[in-house]
Design a protein around this motif. Structure first.
Motif, mmCIF file in Angstrom:
data_model
loop_
_atom_site.group_PDB
_atom_site.id
_atom_site.type_symbol
_atom_site.label_atom_id
_atom_site.label_comp_id
_atom_site.label_asym_id
_atom_site.label_seq_id
_atom_site.Cartn_x
_atom_site.Cartn_y
_atom_site.Cartn_z
ATOM 1 N N TRP A 55 -42.010 -16.231 -30.483
ATOM 2 C CA TRP A 55 -40.652 -17.115 -31.106
ATOM 3 C C TRP A 55 -39.572 -16.885 -30.314
ATOM 4 O O TRP A 55 -38.665 -17.813 -30.311
ATOM 5 C CB TRP A 55 -40.760 -16.751 -32.823
ATOM 6 N N HIS A 56 -39.217 -15.718 -30.153
ATOM 7 C CA HIS A 56 -37.820 -15.530 -29.391
ATOM 8 C C HIS A 56 -37.572 -15.901 -28.036
ATOM 9 O O HIS A 56 -36.560 -16.816 -28.136
ATOM 10 C CB HIS A 56 -37.693 -13.661 -29.382
ATOM 11 N N ARG A 57 -38.069 -15.582 -26.892
ATOM 12 C CA ARG A 57 -37.909 -16.121 -25.744
ATOM 13 C C ARG A 57 -39.047 -16.863 -25.059
ATOM 14 O O ARG A 57 -38.916 -17.261 -23.887
ATOM 15 C CB ARG A 57 -37.519 -14.915 -24.914
ATOM 16 N N CYS A 73 -44.892 -8.355 -29.256
ATOM 17 C CA CYS A 73 -44.555 -8.968 -27.829
ATOM 18 C C CYS A 73 -44.288 -7.948 -26.965
ATOM 19 O O CYS A 73 -43.301 -6.770 -27.334
ATOM 20 C CB CYS A 73 -43.356 -9.760 -28.095
ATOM 21 N N GLY A 74 -44.402 -8.048 -25.522
ATOM 22 C CA GLY A 74 -44.275 -7.063 -24.478
ATOM 23 C C GLY A 74 -42.770 -7.043 -24.167
ATOM 24 O O GLY A 74 -42.437 -6.224 -23.444
ATOM 25 N N TYR A 75 -41.944 -7.987 -24.519
ATOM 26 C CA TYR A 75 -40.750 -8.015 -23.968
ATOM 27 C C TYR A 75 -39.643 -7.431 -25.021
ATOM 28 O O TYR A 75 -38.972 -6.444 -24.304
ATOM 29 C CB TYR A 75 -40.170 -9.756 -23.841
ATOM 30 N N CYS A 86 -43.787 -13.701 -38.466
ATOM 31 C CA CYS A 86 -42.951 -12.661 -37.744
ATOM 32 C C CYS A 86 -42.759 -11.352 -38.898
ATOM 33 O O CYS A 86 -42.469 -11.717 -39.978
ATOM 34 C CB CYS A 86 -41.490 -12.947 -37.411
ATOM 35 N N THR A 87 -43.096 -10.141 -38.431
ATOM 36 C CA THR A 87 -43.183 -9.045 -39.396
ATOM 37 C C THR A 87 -42.010 -8.038 -39.160
ATOM 38 O O THR A 87 -41.731 -7.396 -39.716
ATOM 39 C CB THR A 87 -44.537 -8.365 -39.438
ATOM 40 N N LEU A 88 -41.773 -7.945 -37.982
ATOM 41 C CA LEU A 88 -40.704 -6.987 -37.340
ATOM 42 C C LEU A 88 -39.911 -7.451 -36.138
ATOM 43 O O LEU A 88 -40.414 -7.972 -35.277
ATOM 44 C CB LEU A 88 -41.434 -5.773 -37.060
ATOM 45 N N ILE A 89 -38.558 -7.210 -36.198
ATOM 46 C CA ILE A 89 -37.670 -7.573 -35.205
ATOM 47 C C ILE A 89 -36.881 -6.097 -34.576
ATOM 48 O O ILE A 89 -35.993 -5.908 -35.689
ATOM 49 C CB ILE A 89 -36.758 -8.850 -35.353
ATOM 50 N N ARG A 97 -36.657 -16.216 -42.375
ATOM 51 C CA ARG A 97 -37.928 -16.572 -43.062
ATOM 52 C C ARG A 97 -38.745 -17.595 -42.017
ATOM 53 O O ARG A 97 -39.797 -17.707 -42.022
ATOM 54 C CB ARG A 97 -37.590 -17.649 -44.283
ATOM 55 N N HIS A 98 -37.926 -18.339 -41.009
ATOM 56 C CA HIS A 98 -38.564 -19.381 -40.142
ATOM 57 C C HIS A 98 -39.344 -18.608 -38.978
ATOM 58 O O HIS A 98 -39.830 -19.210 -38.042
ATOM 59 C CB HIS A 98 -37.641 -20.237 -39.750
ATOM 60 N N ALA A 99 -39.044 -17.345 -38.859
ATOM 61 C CA ALA A 99 -39.626 -16.676 -37.473
ATOM 62 C C ALA A 99 -40.987 -16.630 -37.608
ATOM 63 O O ALA A 99 -41.464 -16.277 -38.529
ATOM 64 C CB ALA A 99 -38.844 -15.447 -37.382
ATOM 65 N N GLY A 100 -41.761 -17.091 -36.648
ATOM 66 C CA GLY A 100 -43.321 -16.753 -36.477
ATOM 67 C C GLY A 100 -43.634 -18.001 -35.284
ATOM 68 O O GLY A 100 -42.930 -18.455 -34.670
ATOM 69 N N VAL A 101 -44.943 -17.912 -35.153
ATOM 70 C CA VAL A 101 -45.630 -18.692 -34.106
ATOM 71 C C VAL A 101 -46.853 -19.419 -34.890
ATOM 72 O O VAL A 101 -47.155 -18.792 -36.132
ATOM 73 C CB VAL A 101 -46.334 -18.002 -33.022
ATOM 74 N N ARG A 102 -46.933 -20.370 -34.471
ATOM 75 C CA ARG A 102 -48.202 -21.546 -35.135
ATOM 76 C C ARG A 102 -49.508 -20.695 -34.829
ATOM 77 O O ARG A 102 -49.802 -20.109 -33.987
ATOM 78 C CB ARG A 102 -48.262 -22.697 -34.549
#
Length: 362
Positions: A55-57, A73-75, A86-89, A97-102
């Motif tokens: 979701w980030h880059r 994510c490995g980045y 998304c559970t952790l940044i 809330r909108h952070a995530g992937v399909r």
């Protein structure tokens, strides 16, 4: 929907791989219908399919690692659960809330892990029925590869028996099939071609199945199942031992199962198996048939890849359908329109007097 709108049927189940290829210990990266996916199994052994983009880059998540709770994510170490949320940044106290992937629906069925590509509600009942792939009483030789062609070119190839005598001269060459027009039937989402040869002279492959080069009875049952599966069932029996189309597991032979998954408009994944009912305990034979199967498929791949390249260079030309292309023509119509003749209708009847009569539906 026409093929001009999409190079493949949408809102369908496609195979991402054999069940054994989707693991809880490593991730599988696949492009399915133009969509990059990452697949793995959760701690309960259920398949998970997520969009393979952070979701980030937008870095592929498949380059990261599994955590047991999902993917990291490995980045930048951002973590996602099995549902894609998304559970952790790291370094951020509050996850938006909108952070995530399909997440895409994924199911194990008859030896394959299938993913649903599309936006309409799914229907598990529409998964292709391939029970032979997991039947413990049968032996199987399997493999897979990526092919540089539109998946429809492989569907054309697999629905076409007329090329066997010219492409597979040392294995499946069957001049007898050229003189047997198929009976073509349609039932729901399955297209069937049936051929019957009462006095069959075995090809090199069927001489091994038959154990003799003596004439025998042969029947060929080809099924096309939407969106992209072709099953070629071939059986033989002693001359005059079978006088009409059998209803059960009669004769010696097996199922050549071909599951195709579009990756891009010009590439696809090809999962293949030969499942047999003869000499099933012979593991040496199983390994030998796996090698032979790969060789046979390579003979086809060379041609369809060349065909794909030729079509791109001469895009102003269109292929021509001829009399032997009945199965090819009807399969293309199904793919392009999602519809076909009324269920149970007989589209074409065989013209040979010796061919047995069939009911209007299977």
């Amino acid at each position: 929907m026409s093929s001009e709108l999409s190079p493949w049927p949408r809102n369908q189940w496609y195979a991402a791989g054999f069940e054994s290829q989707v693991s809880a210990s490593r991730m599988l990266s696949r492009i399915v219908c133009g969509t990059p996916l990452v697949l793995y199994r959760d701690t309960e052994g259920r398949p998970v399919a997520l969009l393979d983009r952070c979701w980030h880059r937008l870095v592929p998540l498949s380059l990261g690692e599994l955590t047991g709770r999902g993917i990291r994510c490995g980045y930048h170490g951002i973590e996602f659960g099995h549902d894609g949320a998304c559970t952790l940044i790291p370094g951020v106290a509050r996850v938006p809330r909108h952070a995530g992937v399909r997440r895409f629906e994924a199911r194990d069925h008859h030896g394959y892990t299938w993913v649903r590509i599309g936006d309409e509600p799914s229907d598990p009942g529409r998964l292709p029925s391939l029970p032979w792939q997991t039947d413990a009483t049968l032996a199987r030789s399997s493999g897979d590869r990526k092919v540089a062609c539109d998946f429809r070119l492989l569907v054309d190839n697999l629905m076409d028996a007329s090329h066997l005598a010219f492409v597979h001269k040392g294995s499946l060459a069957d001049p007898d099939l050229l003189g047997v027009p198929p009976q073509v039937l349609f039932d729901g989402h399955t297209l069937e071609l049936r051929r019957w040869i009462a006095n069959y002279h075995p090809s090199p492959f069927y001489r091994r199945v038959h154990g003799s080069d003596e004439p025998c009875v042969r029947w060929q049952h080809t099924r096309f199942l939407l969106p992209a599966t072709v099953v070629n069932e071939g059986r033989i029996a002693r001359a005059e031992s079978v006088m009409e189309w059998p209803s059960g597991d009669t004769g010696r032979g097996g199922y050549f199962i071909n599951v195709l998954t579009p990756a891009t408009p010009t590439t696809c994944h090809y999962f293949f198996s030969y499942v047999r009912n003869w000499e099933v305990a012979d593991e040496v034979l199983t390994a030998m048939l796996a090698d032979q199967l790969r060789c046979i498929i390579e003979e086809d791949v060379v041609l369809v890849a060349a065909q794909q390249e030729a079509r791109q260079v001469t895009a102003d030309l269109a292929p021509v359908f001829i009399g032997v292309d009945a199965g090819v023509r009807h399969a293309r119509r199904m793919i392009d329109s999602f519809s076909g003749p009324a269920p149970g209708a007989v589209i074409e009847a065989p013209r040979q007097a010796e061919a047995p009569e069939l009911a209007s539906g299977p």
